[in-house]
Every structure is written in structure tokens, then in C-alpha cells.
Design an enzyme around this catalytic site. Structure first.
Site, PDB file in Angstrom:
ATOM      1  N   LEU A  57     -37.403 -61.067 -18.734  1.00 26.68           N
ATOM      2  CA  LEU A  57     -37.223 -59.756 -19.370  1.00 26.68           C
ATOM      3  C   LEU A  57     -37.512 -58.624 -18.392  1.00 26.68           C
ATOM      4  O   LEU A  57     -37.006 -57.520 -18.529  1.00 26.68           O
ATOM      5  CB  LEU A  57     -38.135 -59.622 -20.586  1.00 26.68           C
ATOM      6  CG  LEU A  57     -37.967 -60.685 -21.668  1.00 26.68           C
ATOM      7  CD1 LEU A  57     -38.992 -60.487 -22.771  1.00 26.68           C
ATOM      8  CD2 LEU A  57     -36.557 -60.637 -22.254  1.00 26.68           C
ATOM      9  N   GLY A  58     -38.356 -58.895 -17.433  1.00 26.84           N
ATOM     10  CA  GLY A  58     -38.669 -57.843 -16.471  1.00 26.84           C
ATOM     11  C   GLY A  58     -39.708 -58.295 -15.465  1.00 26.84           C
ATOM     12  O   GLY A  58     -40.313 -59.354 -15.602  1.00 26.84           O
ATOM     13  N   ASP A  60     -47.820 -43.011 -17.199  1.00 28.81           N
ATOM     14  CA  ASP A  60     -46.473 -43.388 -16.731  1.00 28.81           C
ATOM     15  C   ASP A  60     -45.488 -43.341 -17.894  1.00 28.81           C
ATOM     16  O   ASP A  60     -44.734 -44.285 -18.119  1.00 28.81           O
ATOM     17  CB  ASP A  60     -46.512 -44.766 -16.070  1.00 28.81           C
ATOM     18  CG  ASP A  60     -45.291 -45.049 -15.202  1.00 28.81           C
ATOM     19  OD1 ASP A  60     -44.482 -44.109 -14.992  1.00 28.81           O
ATOM     20  OD2 ASP A  60     -45.131 -46.189 -14.759  1.00 28.81           O
ATOM     21  N   GLY A  90     -42.929 -56.425 -13.772  1.00 26.99           N
ATOM     22  CA  GLY A  90     -43.701 -55.184 -13.774  1.00 26.99           C
ATOM     23  C   GLY A  90     -44.859 -55.236 -12.807  1.00 26.99           C
ATOM     24  O   GLY A  90     -44.918 -56.111 -11.938  1.00 26.99           O
ATOM     25  N   ALA A  91     -45.779 -54.273 -12.971  1.00 25.91           N
ATOM     26  CA  ALA A  91     -46.951 -54.202 -12.112  1.00 25.91           C
ATOM     27  C   ALA A  91     -47.772 -55.483 -12.265  1.00 25.91           C
ATOM     28  O   ALA A  91     -48.336 -56.005 -11.310  1.00 25.91           O
ATOM     29  CB  ALA A  91     -47.799 -52.993 -12.493  1.00 25.91           C
ATOM     30  N   PHE A  92     -47.818 -55.995 -13.484  1.00 27.68           N
ATOM     31  CA  PHE A  92     -48.620 -57.169 -13.806  1.00 27.68           C
ATOM     32  C   PHE A  92     -48.006 -58.406 -13.178  1.00 27.68           C
ATOM     33  O   PHE A  92     -48.703 -59.318 -12.761  1.00 27.68           O
ATOM     34  CB  PHE A  92     -48.671 -57.308 -15.327  1.00 27.68           C
ATOM     35  CG  PHE A  92     -49.590 -58.370 -15.831  1.00 27.68           C
ATOM     36  CD1 PHE A  92     -49.182 -59.680 -15.922  1.00 27.68           C
ATOM     37  CD2 PHE A  92     -50.872 -58.042 -16.233  1.00 27.68           C
ATOM     38  CE1 PHE A  92     -50.017 -60.666 -16.399  1.00 27.68           C
ATOM     39  CE2 PHE A  92     -51.724 -59.022 -16.714  1.00 27.68           C
ATOM     40  CZ  PHE A  92     -51.313 -60.327 -16.800  1.00 27.68           C
ATOM     41  N   LYS A 146     -46.392 -62.031 -20.555  1.00 31.81           N
ATOM     42  CA  LYS A 146     -46.673 -61.427 -19.247  1.00 31.81           C
ATOM     43  C   LYS A 146     -47.593 -62.332 -18.454  1.00 31.81           C
ATOM     44  O   LYS A 146     -48.666 -62.701 -18.924  1.00 31.81           O
ATOM     45  CB  LYS A 146     -47.363 -60.068 -19.444  1.00 31.81           C
ATOM     46  CG  LYS A 146     -46.462 -59.014 -20.029  1.00 31.81           C
ATOM     47  CD  LYS A 146     -47.218 -57.720 -20.272  1.00 31.81           C
ATOM     48  CE  LYS A 146     -47.435 -56.946 -18.985  1.00 31.81           C
ATOM     49  NZ  LYS A 146     -48.152 -55.665 -19.226  1.00 31.81           N
ATOM     50  N   VAL A 178     -42.346 -60.931 -16.729  1.00 31.99           N
ATOM     51  CA  VAL A 178     -42.272 -60.942 -18.186  1.00 31.99           C
ATOM     52  C   VAL A 178     -41.138 -61.870 -18.583  1.00 31.99           C
ATOM     53  O   VAL A 178     -39.992 -61.664 -18.181  1.00 31.99           O
ATOM     54  CB  VAL A 178     -42.029 -59.533 -18.767  1.00 31.99           C
ATOM     55  CG1 VAL A 178     -42.089 -59.573 -20.288  1.00 31.99           C
ATOM     56  CG2 VAL A 178     -43.044 -58.526 -18.236  1.00 31.99           C
TER      57      VAL A 178
HETATM   58  N1  ADE Z   1     -39.123 -56.162 -21.093  1.00 31.16           N
HETATM   59  C1  ADE Z   1     -40.393 -55.926 -20.772  1.00 31.16           C
HETATM   60  N2  ADE Z   1     -41.170 -56.131 -21.819  1.00 31.16           N
HETATM   61  C2  ADE Z   1     -40.368 -56.511 -22.845  1.00 31.16           C
HETATM   62  C3  ADE Z   1     -40.572 -56.837 -24.203  1.00 31.16           C
HETATM   63  N3  ADE Z   1     -41.793 -56.820 -24.723  1.00 31.16           N
HETATM   64  N4  ADE Z   1     -39.527 -57.148 -24.966  1.00 31.16           N
HETATM   65  C4  ADE Z   1     -38.304 -57.147 -24.434  1.00 31.16           C
HETATM   66  N5  ADE Z   1     -38.038 -56.836 -23.163  1.00 31.16           N
HETATM   67  C5  ADE Z   1     -39.067 -56.521 -22.374  1.00 31.16           C
END
Ligand code: ADE
Length: 319
Positions: free
Chosen positions: A33-34, A182, A36-38, A74, A41
Site C-alpha cells: 500500500l505504501g 505533516d 513511509g517513514a516507518f 505497518k 505498509v
Molecule cells: N496506504 C498507506 N496506508 C494505507 C491504509 N491504511 N489503507 C490503504 N492504503 C494505505
């Protein structure tokens, strides 16, 4: 030393109501999904009970028919060290104190493994607001039409509703003395039914730690108030400034703010008195709020509850 602290923290957390047994969580490794800093995801499925529901029994989540719940997971990247892991534990502690609000991306539970800590948050199937706005440019309806539940088109009422929901979430965070630092469309997520949730608390701090400065890291200059750029001073008033830049993103359907200004030139640009212009479809009342939020004197900027009241009048809802 970090490792000793980690083991201690994991032990303390073990019998906490937020803990999820690792086997109840299925992580879908191919659904990213992504990043990030952590770290990473991924999408996941939570099979057992959802810890957050212990604290908020009346809260409603979009669950599947078998009771399993789609979640976002995450985790730290594989090359993390104990200092990164300790940061993850701090984020877990922070998410516990954040509690529940419909317009804040909440932690549903966590796995306090000292080597592989996991934060489980709500899954938002419509992704982030910035991409959502940009992908609906071609079918946007500028006129206000009768509500049409079957329509998937974005219209002026949707934009106003996003603005109100995000403001509501920020008012909740400020009531708990949290500064997000942010706020931007890329950090707002949308559920399947277009509920907006403020996410990405990587930079979030309690006001007691407001003196915390983060020189060196990548800072979101175009969302930062002049005093945040020059003095690294973050307060609830710098969040209000950033919120108004987010309003500008909403009413331009995701334009990059100040697209002809280099981030490094932002400080001078603002100190010279320049501000973002009124977007074509932005109502005067909304632009008036933005300008109030961009007052060079932080004390003259409005607070979130005042902004929410103005938006509520425009939306015809009770505040
Ligand atoms: N991308 C980052 N966090 C997300 C989330 N909680 N649900 C869907 N896409 C995401």
C-alpha cells in the site's frame, strides 16, 4: 542497550489489550500500500478479535462476512536496527494514546515483537486523497447537483465534506495536544465509503515536545508556515497553516502548491507577502478561511473548531 529496552517494552506490552497474536494476522506480501517513514505498509487480514473494539465497542468497522477485517499492516524494513525498532515502539505507544476518532487513522492493534514490531491500522480502500483528487479530474462536476448516491463522480459537496471531515479530525488531535506537522493531501486516506482519515503520524509530536526540531530530514516546505521554515518552530498554529494549503490542494483537485517556486525559496517568497491564489472553483468563504490561516502572525490564525463551524454552516450540518 537498545535491545534490553526493546525486550522490556515487549514484555510490558505482552498482556496489554492492544496485542494481537501474530497467527491471527495474515500479511499479503504482494499487496503493497505504501512505503513511509516507518517502513512498509501492506494489506492484511485480521482474523481474530479487533483490540480497538475493546475500548470502543460502538465503533463500526467495515468487516467481511466471515468477521475477518481488512487492515493495513505497518512494518519496519528488513535492514532496520534496534534504534528503528525502538522508534516503532514509540509509535505504538503514541497510537495507543491517540485513541479513536472517525477522522483519524486509528491503530486497531499491534504485535510487540522486539525484533519485528507490527502496527495494524484501518484499511482505506480508496487510497490517499491526493491521488484520489487527481484521478477524478476528468469527471468532476463543478455545479452543485442533487445528491445522487449511485454517482461515483466527485462534486463540490464532496470537496466541502472532505474539508469538514479533515478539520474535525484535526480538532480532535489538537484537543489531545498533538501537533501533526505533516498535514497534506498525501497524508489523508479515504475508506471505501469516502470517509476521510488523517494518517501518517511519523512526524507527530505531543505539544510538550514542541521544541523538537528535525533539521536534516526532508521537510514539507510548501506546507510549512514561515516561522516553521525559519525557526523550526512547530505549533498547532503551523498545523492550521498547513491545513489551509491542504484546502488549496482540495479545491485545485490536487495541484502542487506554488508549482513555480523552488522549496528552498519558499521562506523568502512568503516573507515577501506572497500567498497561494484563489483556485477557480474555490468559494469565496473558503478562500477567506485560507487567507486567515495564512496570517503571518500565528496568534491571528483561527483554531480548528472555528474553521469547522464555518464549514458546518456551508455544509448545512450541525456543529
Ligand atoms: N496506504 C498507506 N496506508 C494505507 C491504509 N491504511 N489503507 C490503504 N492504503 C494505505
Amino acid at each position: 542497550n537498545h535491545y534490553t529496552n526493546l525486550k522490556k517494552l515487549a514484555k510490558i506490552n505482552k498482556y496489554d489489550d492492544w496485542e494481537v497474536p501474530r497467527y491471527e494476522l495474515v500479511i499479503m506480501e504482494t499487496e503493497i500500500l505504501g512505503r513511509g517513514a516507518f517502513g512498509m505498509v501492506n494489506k492484511g487480514i485480521l482474523k481474530g478479535r479487533i483490540p480497538l473494539l475493546n475500548f470502543y465497542p460502538t465503533m463500526r468497522l467495515e468487516t467481511k462476512t466471515d468477521g475477518a477485517c481488512e487492515v493495513a499492516v505497518k512494518r519496519l524494513p528488513p535492514y532496520s536496527d534496534d534504534s528503528n525498532r525502538l522508534d516503532a515502539f514509540h509509535e505504538i505507544t503514541f497510537m495507543k494514546t491517540l485513541g479513536f476518532h472517525p477522522h483519524v487513522l486509528c491503530m486497531l492493534g499491534c504485535v510487540s515483537d522486539p525484533v519485528d514490531p507490527i502496527i495494524i491500522v484501518e484499511y482505506c480502500s480508496n487510497g490517499d486523497l491526493l491521488h484520489y483528487l487527481r484521478s477524478h479530474r476528468s469527471d468532476f462536476k463543478d455545479e452543485i447537483t442533487e445528491a445522487n448516491i449511485t454517482s461515483t463522480r466527485l462534486d463540490m459537496k464532496c470537496l466541502l465534506s472532505f474539508a469538514w471531515q479533515i478539520c474535525d479530525g484535526l480538532d480532535y488531535m489538537s484537543s489531545k495536544n498533538f501537533i501533526h506537522r505533516d498535514i497534506a493531501a498525501r497524508n489523508v486516506l479515504l475508506t471505501g465509503s469516502l470517509v476521510a482519515k488523517i494518517g501518517d503520524f511519523g512526524l507527530c509530536r505531543h505539544t510538550e515536545d514542541a521544541q523538537y526540531t528535525s533539521k536534516g530530514g526532508r521537510l514539507p516546505f510548501k506546507w510549512m508556515a514561515p516561522e516553521a521554515i525559519t525557526l523550526y518552530e512547530f505549533t498547532i498554529k503551523t498545523d492550521v497553516w498547513a491545513y489551509a494549503v491542504l484546502l488549496h490542494e482540495i479545491y485545485t483537485l490536487g495541484d502542487t502548491p506554488y508549482h513555480n517556486v523552488q522549496p528552498a525559496d519558499m521562506s523568502k517568497y512568503l516573507l515577501d507577502g506572497n500567498r497561494l491564489e484563489q483556485p477557480e472553483r474555490c468559494p469565496d468563504e473558503i478562500y477567506s478561511i485560507m487567507k486567515d490561516c495564512w496570517d503571518s502572525n500565528p496568534n491571528k490564525r483561527p483554531i480548528f473548531s472555528e474553521i469547522r463551524s464555518c464549514l458546518a454552516v456551508m455544509l448545512h450540518v450541525n456543529d
